[in-house]
Enzyme design. Structure first.
Site, PDB file in Angstrom:
ATOM      1  N   TYR A  54       0.835  -1.216   0.000  1.00 19.83           N
ATOM      2  CA  TYR A  54       0.000   0.000   0.000  1.00 19.83           C
ATOM      3  C   TYR A  54       0.857   1.249   0.000  1.00 19.83           C
ATOM      4  O   TYR A  54       0.597   2.202  -0.713  1.00 19.83           O
ATOM      5  CB  TYR A  54      -0.941   0.016   1.209  1.00 19.83           C
ATOM      6  CG  TYR A  54      -1.927   1.148   1.100  1.00 19.83           C
ATOM      7  CD1 TYR A  54      -3.137   0.976   0.427  1.00 19.83           C
ATOM      8  CD2 TYR A  54      -1.616   2.411   1.611  1.00 19.83           C
ATOM      9  CE1 TYR A  54      -4.027   2.023   0.289  1.00 19.83           C
ATOM     10  CE2 TYR A  54      -2.504   3.474   1.463  1.00 19.83           C
ATOM     11  CZ  TYR A  54      -3.714   3.283   0.797  1.00 19.83           C
ATOM     12  OH  TYR A  54      -4.575   4.309   0.638  1.00 19.83           O
ATOM     13  N   PHE A 106      -6.617  22.726 -23.860  1.00 24.48           N
ATOM     14  CA  PHE A 106      -6.950  21.323 -24.036  1.00 24.48           C
ATOM     15  C   PHE A 106      -8.196  21.057 -23.199  1.00 24.48           C
ATOM     16  O   PHE A 106      -8.373  21.644 -22.139  1.00 24.48           O
ATOM     17  CB  PHE A 106      -5.810  20.374 -23.638  1.00 24.48           C
ATOM     18  CG  PHE A 106      -6.184  18.952 -23.929  1.00 24.48           C
ATOM     19  CD1 PHE A 106      -6.229  18.503 -25.248  1.00 24.48           C
ATOM     20  CD2 PHE A 106      -6.598  18.087 -22.917  1.00 24.48           C
ATOM     21  CE1 PHE A 106      -6.651  17.214 -25.531  1.00 24.48           C
ATOM     22  CE2 PHE A 106      -7.014  16.797 -23.218  1.00 24.48           C
ATOM     23  CZ  PHE A 106      -7.043  16.363 -24.522  1.00 24.48           C
ATOM     24  N   THR A 107      -9.028  20.144 -23.701  1.00 23.05           N
ATOM     25  CA  THR A 107     -10.376  19.972 -23.118  1.00 23.05           C
ATOM     26  C   THR A 107     -10.350  19.757 -21.601  1.00 23.05           C
ATOM     27  O   THR A 107     -10.950  20.527 -20.847  1.00 23.05           O
ATOM     28  CB  THR A 107     -11.094  18.799 -23.798  1.00 23.05           C
ATOM     29  OG1 THR A 107     -10.243  17.652 -23.783  1.00 23.05           O
ATOM     30  CG2 THR A 107     -11.427  19.146 -25.241  1.00 23.05           C
ATOM     31  N   ARG A 364     -12.202  17.282 -33.372  1.00 23.66           N
ATOM     32  CA  ARG A 364     -11.522  18.297 -32.591  1.00 23.66           C
ATOM     33  C   ARG A 364     -11.896  19.642 -33.177  1.00 23.66           C
ATOM     34  O   ARG A 364     -11.164  20.264 -33.923  1.00 23.66           O
ATOM     35  CB  ARG A 364      -9.990  18.110 -32.595  1.00 23.66           C
ATOM     36  CG  ARG A 364      -9.503  16.789 -32.039  1.00 23.66           C
ATOM     37  CD  ARG A 364      -9.338  16.742 -30.513  1.00 23.66           C
ATOM     38  NE  ARG A 364     -10.581  16.607 -29.781  1.00 23.66           N
ATOM     39  CZ  ARG A 364     -10.620  16.300 -28.460  1.00 23.66           C
ATOM     40  NH1 ARG A 364      -9.530  16.107 -27.780  1.00 23.66           N
ATOM     41  NH2 ARG A 364     -11.769  16.218 -27.848  1.00 23.66           N
ATOM     42  N   PHE A 430     -18.317  16.482 -25.762  1.00 25.88           N
ATOM     43  CA  PHE A 430     -17.952  15.633 -26.903  1.00 25.88           C
ATOM     44  C   PHE A 430     -17.922  14.162 -26.560  1.00 25.88           C
ATOM     45  O   PHE A 430     -18.136  13.310 -27.397  1.00 25.88           O
ATOM     46  CB  PHE A 430     -16.587  16.062 -27.474  1.00 25.88           C
ATOM     47  CG  PHE A 430     -15.503  16.097 -26.435  1.00 25.88           C
ATOM     48  CD1 PHE A 430     -15.283  17.245 -25.695  1.00 25.88           C
ATOM     49  CD2 PHE A 430     -14.720  14.979 -26.193  1.00 25.88           C
ATOM     50  CE1 PHE A 430     -14.297  17.275 -24.723  1.00 25.88           C
ATOM     51  CE2 PHE A 430     -13.735  15.003 -25.219  1.00 25.88           C
ATOM     52  CZ  PHE A 430     -13.522  16.158 -24.478  1.00 25.88           C
TER      53      PHE A 430
HETATM   54  C1  P71 Z   1      -6.149  12.499 -26.417  1.00 26.04           C
HETATM   55  C2  P71 Z   1      -6.204  12.581 -24.940  1.00 26.04           C
HETATM   56  C3  P71 Z   1      -7.234  11.762 -24.212  1.00 26.04           C
HETATM   57  C4  P71 Z   1      -8.483  12.510 -24.318  1.00 26.04           C
HETATM   58  C5  P71 Z   1      -8.757  13.516 -23.415  1.00 26.04           C
HETATM   59  C6  P71 Z   1      -9.882  14.257 -23.570  1.00 26.04           C
HETATM   60  C7  P71 Z   1     -10.709  14.006 -24.643  1.00 26.04           C
HETATM   61  C8  P71 Z   1     -10.448  12.988 -25.519  1.00 26.04           C
HETATM   62  C9  P71 Z   1      -9.329  12.250 -25.351  1.00 26.04           C
HETATM   63  C10 P71 Z   1      -5.288  13.740 -23.103  1.00 26.04           C
HETATM   64  C11 P71 Z   1      -4.520  14.824 -22.686  1.00 26.04           C
HETATM   65  C12 P71 Z   1      -3.749  15.594 -23.618  1.00 26.04           C
HETATM   66  C13 P71 Z   1      -3.047  16.685 -23.179  1.00 26.04           C
HETATM   67  C14 P71 Z   1      -2.255  17.501 -24.106  1.00 26.04           C
HETATM   68  C15 P71 Z   1      -3.846  16.324 -20.971  1.00 26.04           C
HETATM   69  C16 P71 Z   1      -4.558  15.214 -21.363  1.00 26.04           C
HETATM   70  C17 P71 Z   1      -5.353  14.486 -20.331  1.00 26.04           C
HETATM   71  N1  P71 Z   1      -5.425  13.472 -24.392  1.00 26.04           N
HETATM   72  N2  P71 Z   1      -3.117  17.035 -21.871  1.00 26.04           N
HETATM   73  O1  P71 Z   1      -5.446  13.331 -26.998  1.00 26.04           O
HETATM   74  O2  P71 Z   1      -3.671  15.277 -24.907  1.00 26.04           O
HETATM   75  O3  P71 Z   1      -4.729  13.269 -20.041  1.00 26.04           O
HETATM   76  O4  P71 Z   1      -6.374  11.576 -20.762  1.00 26.04           O
HETATM   77  O5  P71 Z   1      -4.523  10.985 -19.240  1.00 26.04           O
HETATM   78  O6  P71 Z   1      -6.389  12.365 -18.447  1.00 26.04           O
HETATM   79  O7  P71 Z   1      -6.788  11.618 -26.979  1.00 26.04           O
HETATM   80  P1  P71 Z   1      -5.574  11.979 -19.607  1.00 26.04           P
END
Ligand code: P71
Length: 925
Positions: A54, A106-107, A364, A430
C-alpha cells in the site's frame, strides 16, 4: 470488419459520436494515441514485478527516479492519469477569479482550470490558427498576447501559464526552445509560474532536434530536460509518450507546493506513493519513460505519422500543416465547406469516415470546444478531425488503408450532411453527446429519377416505399384505404410491432391507445373470425373516425421514413374524396415530402396542403350526383377538415409537401398549373398503358372485339405542351425499362414513374402467393392484362391481370358494401345526401336512385384489393377473392426477371438505371 449496413446501424446507435462506438465495431482505431500504445516486452516484464504494497512500493521509487532523470522534477506525485494531475494542480494554484493563459486550450485541462474558478485565455501564435501555414513552431506562445493579458488583468491574477508541448488541439504542433526561453524570461520578471503539459513533450523535443537552429546535434533526452528546466512544474499523462495504458504524474520543484498537492492527492487519487495506480502500472511507466526518449523509437513513431500525412497531402486532402507529432488532422471546415459550422462539419466527417471504412477518428472542433460562459457555442478557429496513431500498434498497410479511405470520403464529400444535437451533456460534451443528421430540405435535393408508383390498396406499403427511398429514388406509399389496412393489421396481431412502434409516435393524444384498445388482437384473430371494419366515410364523420384515418396515414409514412431522411411520397385518388383531407394531414404529421394525386382533377389540393401545413381549416368541394339537383343558389356541398379539432396547440408548422398531380392530357396539366388553388410542383404524365385506373379514351368511345377501350392518336399526351409549362415531369405507363427511362429523359422528363415492376418485388404489400403465381405466369407467358371498362365502380377503365389458375373476383360474388371508399354522394329527393356504389347490392343501388345498367360487371375493388394484400375478409360464403391490376408492361416483365422467382426493389432501380446493352458493332470491336 463488419459490413457497411452494420456500420450504419452502429453509427446510429452511437448517435454519430465516435466515442460511443463499440471498439468491436471498429476496424482501425485512430480515436486516440492515449493508452492505446503497445507495451514492450520490457514493460510487460516490469508488470510482473509489481510491488503492491500500500505504501512505499518499490515501483514508486523507480518511477520517481525516471521522472527525475528524464524530466528533472524533484517532487513526483503519481496520478491515475493526466487529468488527475490537472485536477490537483488547478486546485492548489487557482483562486476563483484568476486567469490562466495557455498555448491553446486542451479539453480536460481547461475544464479543471474553469472548475477551480479561472478563466482560460488562449495566447497561441496566430500561425496556429491557419491550417495551411507551414510555420515550423505553431505551438509557440504569442508573447504580445501574453503580455497584453498580464497587463490587463494584473500579474497577481495569473497564477501560472499553461504551456503545452506539443499542442494537441493545434494539430500536434511543437513549441520552440527559444520561445520557451522567452516565456520563462517574461514570467520570471512578473512572478508567474510556468506549468508544462508534458504529455507529448518527448515528441516536441524531437521536433526541436529536427527543426530548431543549433539543436540538430543534441539528443532528444537532452532537449527534453532543457524544456522542463524552463518550467516550475508539469502535468503528465503517461498514456501518450510514456507508452502505458494508464498512468500519469504531477511534477513540481517547490516542496511547499508538493506538500499541498499530496494533501489533496490522498483525497482524490490515493496515497502519495501510488496516486491511483497499481505498483505494476508505475513500473511499466518508469520503463516506458526510458524507452520513449530512444532516438530510434521516436523517429519511427513520428515517421509513421508523417507517412500517412504525406499520402494525404499528395492526394490534395486539406490537412493541418506541417504534419504533427501524434496525429494527422483533417481540415474538416475546408473539406466539408458546404456544411455550416453550426452543423459540426468535423463531427460529420468523423462519422462519414467510420461509415466508409470502419476507421474511428476524433472530432476536434466546435463540439470539443463546448459552450462559453454565456451558453453560446464556441467556434474555435480550427475545425478538425484527428487521425491519431497509437505507438507501436499499426503497420504501414494500415496507414495505406486509412489514406485510401480518407481519399474516398473526400471524393464523395458533397454527400456528407451536417449534424445536430440529440443529447448534449453539460460538460466535456464531446464524450457522450448524441447527434442526428440535419434533414436536408426537400427543396435542396435533386429530383428523383424514378418515382415508385402509388399502388393501392396497400401494395405500395411502407416497406416498399422505404426500400425505394433508401436507394435515393422516390418511394411512394398508397394512402388509399389505409385506415382499414391498419385496423386489419392490428387484428392480425401486428406481428413485428411496426404499426405499434409508429403509433407510439403519433402526436394526437389518446388516439393510438383508443385504436389499440378496440382493434389490436395480440396473436391475431381467432380462426375463421371476420375482421371488424371501420364505419364508412360520409361527408361528415366523427372526430374519432377522422382520427383513425389521420393515424393510419401517419403510421405508414412514419414507417417509410424511419431511420433515414430521404424523401417519401403519398399517393391518393382525387375521386375518393371523403377521407382525403384527414389522410393528407396524417401524412404531413409524419413529414411526407411529396403528394401525388390522380384519378380526377385535384385542383383544390395545393391550397389545402398550404392550409394543413399551418394547421388551418381546409375545404374541398364534394361532388354530388343527381338525379336530384341541389337547391339552386345554395352553397356547394363541401368537405371540411379542421386540424384544430385534433391538435389543440400544434408546436410548429408542418412542411408543405411538393405536389405532383398525375395527368393524362396536357390540357389538364395546363389547367392545373394555371388554375390550381396553390403551387403545383410538377406532373406525372400517365399514358393509357399504366396499371390501375386509366383515363377513358378521348372522343367517342370505341371498343375492340374483346370489349377493351381503344386508345388512339388523341390519347397521346402532347409533351411539347407539358414542357412549355416549365415544371418537372415524369412519364408513367410503359416507362418501366432502361430504354423507357432513357427515352423519357431525352423527351425532357425528369424521370419516370414505375409501378408494375415494383408491385411484384419482395418489399411490396402484395400477398406472397399472388406474387409467386404471377411471376410464374409471366415466365410461362401465361398472363394477360385486359383493360376492363366495367370493373371499377368509378367508371374509369381498370386494368385487370388474368393468370392461369388464379381465382379472381367475378359476377358470382355476393354483393356487400362494407368498406365503401368508392361510394359517391348523391342527393335524395328530400334534399339530403346519400351514398352509393355501383358494386353494392343491386337492389340497394337502385333504391338509392342508381341506374341498374351501371351495376353490370362492376367489381368490389375495395374488398378485392384488400384480398390482394392478404387481408381478405372472411365471409360465410367464403373469403373475398383478389383482383389484380397491373400495367401492360407486366407481360414483358421477363426481360427483367429472367426467370427469377423473386427480386428486390433495389434490383428494380438497378435494372432501370442500367446502361444500354452493347450494340453488335461494339461487341465486335
Ligand atoms: C487524447 C487525450 C485523451 C483525451 C482527453 C480528452 C478528450 C479525448 C481524449 C489527453 C490529454 C492531452 C493533453 C495535451 C492532458 C490530457 C489528459 N489526451 N493534456 O489526446 O492530450 O490526459 O487523458 O490521461 O487524463 O486523446 P488523460
Amino acid at each position: 470488419m463488419i459490413s457497411r449496413a452494420e456500420r450504419e446501424s452502429a453509427l446510429v446507435r452511437a448517435g454519430y459520436n465516435t466515442f460511443l462506438l463499440d471498439a468491436d465495431d471498429v476496424y482501425i482505431d485512430l480515436l486516440t494515441d492515449s493508452g492505446t500504445s503497445a507495451m514492450s516486452d520490457r514493460q510487460w516484464a516490469g508488470m510482473m514485478m509489481g510491488d503492491e504494497a500500500y505504501a512505499g512500493s518499490r515501483n514508486f521509487y523507480h518511477l520517481q527516479d525516471a521522472v527525475r532523470r528524464f524530466y528533472g522534477y524533484e517532487h513526483v506525485i503519481p496520478t491515475h492519469q493526466g487529468r488527475g494531475a490537472e485536477h490537483i494542480l488547478s486546485k492548489i494554484l487557482i483562486k476563483p477569479g484568476d486567469h490562466v493563459a495557455g498555448n491553446m486550450y486542451f479539453t480536460t485541462t481547461r475544464a479543471h482550470q474553469e472548475l477551480a474558478g479561472a478563466t482560460f485565455h488562449d495566447v497561441i501564435c496566430r500561425e496556429a490558427l491557419e491550417p495551411a501555414s507551414e510555420f515550423p513552431f505553431k505551438g509557440n506562445v504569442d508573447l504580445a498576447r501574453l503580455i497584453e493579458l498580464v497587463e490587463r488583468v494584473g500579474a497577481d491574477k495569473v497564477p501560472y501559464i499553461s504551456v503545452a508541448a506539443t499542442v494537441n488541439m493545434a494539430g500536434g504542433q511543437p513549441i520552440s526552445l527559444e520561445n520557451m526561453r522567452q516565456v520563462r524570461e517574461y514570467t520570471r520578471n512578473h512572478g508567474i509560474r510556468i506549468v508544462l503539459d508534458a504529455t507529448r513533450a518527448v515528441e516536441n523535443a524531437w521536433f526541436i532536434q529536427q527543426k530548431e537552429p543549433g539543436q540538430g546535434q543534441r539528443l532528444v533526452s537532452e532537449i527534453l530536460l532543457e524544456m522542463c528546466s524552463l518550467s516550475d512544474g508539469a502535468t503528465m499523462s503517461g498514456k501518450k509518450d510514456s507508452l502505458v495504458n494508464i498512468g500519469g504524474w504531477l511534477g513540481l520543484r517547490e516542496a511547499s507546493l508538493a506538500d499541498k498537492a499530496k494533501n489533496l492527492l490522498v483525497l482524490f487519487e490515493g496515497l502519495h506513493t501510488y496516486g491511483g495506480l497499481a505498483g505494476r502500472d508505475m513500473e511499466a511507466m518508469a520503463i516506458g519513460i526510458e524507452e520513449s526518449v530512444q532516438e530510434d523509437h521516436i523517429r519511427s513513431r513520428i515517421g509513421q505519422v508523417f507517412y500517412l500525412g504525406q499520402k494525404l497531402i499528395d492526394a490534395g486532402i486539406p490537412i493541418v500543416r506541417p504534419i504533427g507529432g501524434h496525429a494527422v488532422f483533417l481540415d474538416a471546415a475546408a473539406i466539408l465547406s458546404h456544411i455550416p459550422r453550426e452543423e459540426f462539419p468535423a463531427q460529420a466527417l468523423a462519422a462519414a469516415l467510420y461509415l466508409e471504412s470502419g476507421i474511428r477518428s476524433m472530432e476536434r472542433g466546435a463540439v470539443s470546444a463546448g459552450r462559453d460562459e454565456t451558453g453560446a457555442n464556441r467556434y474555435p478557429a480550427l475545425e478538425l478531425v484527428r487521425l491519431t496513431i497509437p505507438r507501436r500498434v499499426y503497420t504501414q498497410a494500415h496507414m495505406d488503408v486509412t489514406a485510401e479511405s480518407v481519399i474516398r470520403v473526400h471524393a464523395a464529400r458533397q454527400e456528407v450532411r451536417g449534424l445536430r444535437f440529440e443529447y448534449e451533456p453539460p460538460i466535456l460534451r464531446f464524450f457522450q453527446a448524441r447527434f442526428e443528421p440535419v434533414p436536408r430540405p426537400v427543396e435542396e435535393r435533386p429530383l428523383p429519377l424514378i418515382i415508385q408508383g402509388g399502388m393501392g390498396v396497400g401494395v405500395s406499403s411502407w416497406t416498399l416505399a422505404r426500400a425505394v427511398s433508401l436507394t435515393g429514388q422516390l418511394g411512394v406509399v398508397s394512402g388509399t384505404g389505409l385506415d382499414n389496412v391498419l385496423v386489419r393489421r392490428l387484428q392480425d396481431g401486428d406481428p413485428d410491432g411496426h404499426a405499434r412502434r409508429a403509433m407510439s409516435h403519433f402526436p394526437i393524444p389518446g388516439v393510438s391507445e383508443r385504436v389499440l384498445d378496440r382493434y389490436f388482437l395480440p396473436g391475431g384473430r381467432a380462426p375463421g373470425a371476420p375482421y371488424k371494419s371501420l364505419p364508412l366515410y360520409k361527408q361528415k364523420v366523427s372526430v374519432a373516425r377522422q382520427q383513425i384515418t389521420i393515424l393510419a396515414n401517419f403510421v405508414e409514412i412514419w414507417l417509410a421514413k424511419e431511420g433515414h431522411d430521404n424523401p417519401v411520397g403519398i399517393n391518393l385518388l382525387t375521386k375518393v374524396q371523403m377521407p382525403n383531407l384527414p389522410s393528407l394531414y396524417g401524412a404531413m404529421l409524419a413529414g411526407v415530402d411529396y403528394v401525388l394525386m390522380g384519378a380526377g382533377i385535384p385542383r383544390e389540393i395545393p391550397g389545402a396542403l398550404d392550409a394543413l401545413a399551418e394547421h388551418r381549416l381546409a375545404r374541398l368541394k364534394l361532388d354530388v350526383e343527381g338525379p336530384v339537383e341541389g337547391p339552386s343558389g345554395k352553397e356547394p356541398d363541401e368537405l371540411v377538415f379542421d386540424p384544430g379539432e385534433h391538435l389543440a396547440a400544434p408546436e410548429s408548422p408542418l412542411r408543405r409537401p411538393r405536389f405532383l398531380p398525375i395527368v393524362s392530357a396536357s390540357s389538364l396539366a395546363t389547367n392545373l398549373a394555371r388554375k390550381a388553388s396553390g403551387r403545383v410542383d410538377g406532373f406525372v404524365v400517365e399514358g393509357p398503358t399504366a396499371g390501375g385506373h386509366n383515363a377513358p379514351p378521348r372522343g367517342e368511345p370505341r371498343f375492340s372485339s374483346e370489349g377493351e377501350p381503344l386508345y388512339g392518336e388523341r390519347d397521346v399526351v402532347d409533351l411539347e405542351k407539358i414542357r412549355e409549362l416549365g415544371l418537372p415531369f415524369w412519364l408513367a405507363g410503359g416507362a418501366g425499362t432502361p430504354d423507357g427511362l432513357r427515352a423519357a429523359l431525352s423527351a425532357g422528363a425528369a424521370g419516370v414513374q414505375v409501378g408494375t415492376l415494383f408491385a411484384y418485388c419482395d418489399e411490396s404489400g402484395l400477398a406472397p402467393e399472388l406474387k409467386t403465381r404471377v411471376l410464374a405466369g409471366v415466365a410461362a407467358e401465361q398472363v394477360r392484362v385486359r383493360t376492363d371498362p366495367r370493373a371499377s365502380p368509378t367508371g374509369y377503365p381498370f386494368k385487370v391481370v388474368e393468370v392461369e389458375g388464379l381465382e379472381s373476383q367475378d359476377d358470382r360474388r355476393v354483393r356487400n358494401c362494407d368498406l365503401g371508399y368508392l361510394r359517391v354522394a348523391y342527393r335524395t329527393p328530400e334534399g339530403k345526401l346519400g351514398y352509393r356504389c355501383a358494386a353494392e347490392p343491386v337492389d340497394q343501388y337502385v333504391a338509392k336512385g342508381g341506374d341498374i345498367a351501371d351495376t353490370v360487371g362492376r367489381r368490389c375493388l375495395c374488398n378485392a384489393l384488400e384480398a390482394n394484400i392478404g387481408q381478405s375478409q372472411n365471409r360465410t360464403e367464403g373469403d373475398e377473392l383478389p383482383l389484380l391490376t397491373s400495367g401492360d408492361d407486366l407481360v414483358s416483365l421477363n426481360a427483367f426477371t429472367q426467370g427469377r422467382t423473386h427480386y428486390s426493389a433495389a434490383d428494380v432501380i438497378a435494372y432501370l438505371c442500367s446502361p444500354p446493352a452493347p450494340t453488335a458493332e461494339r461487341r465486335e470491336g
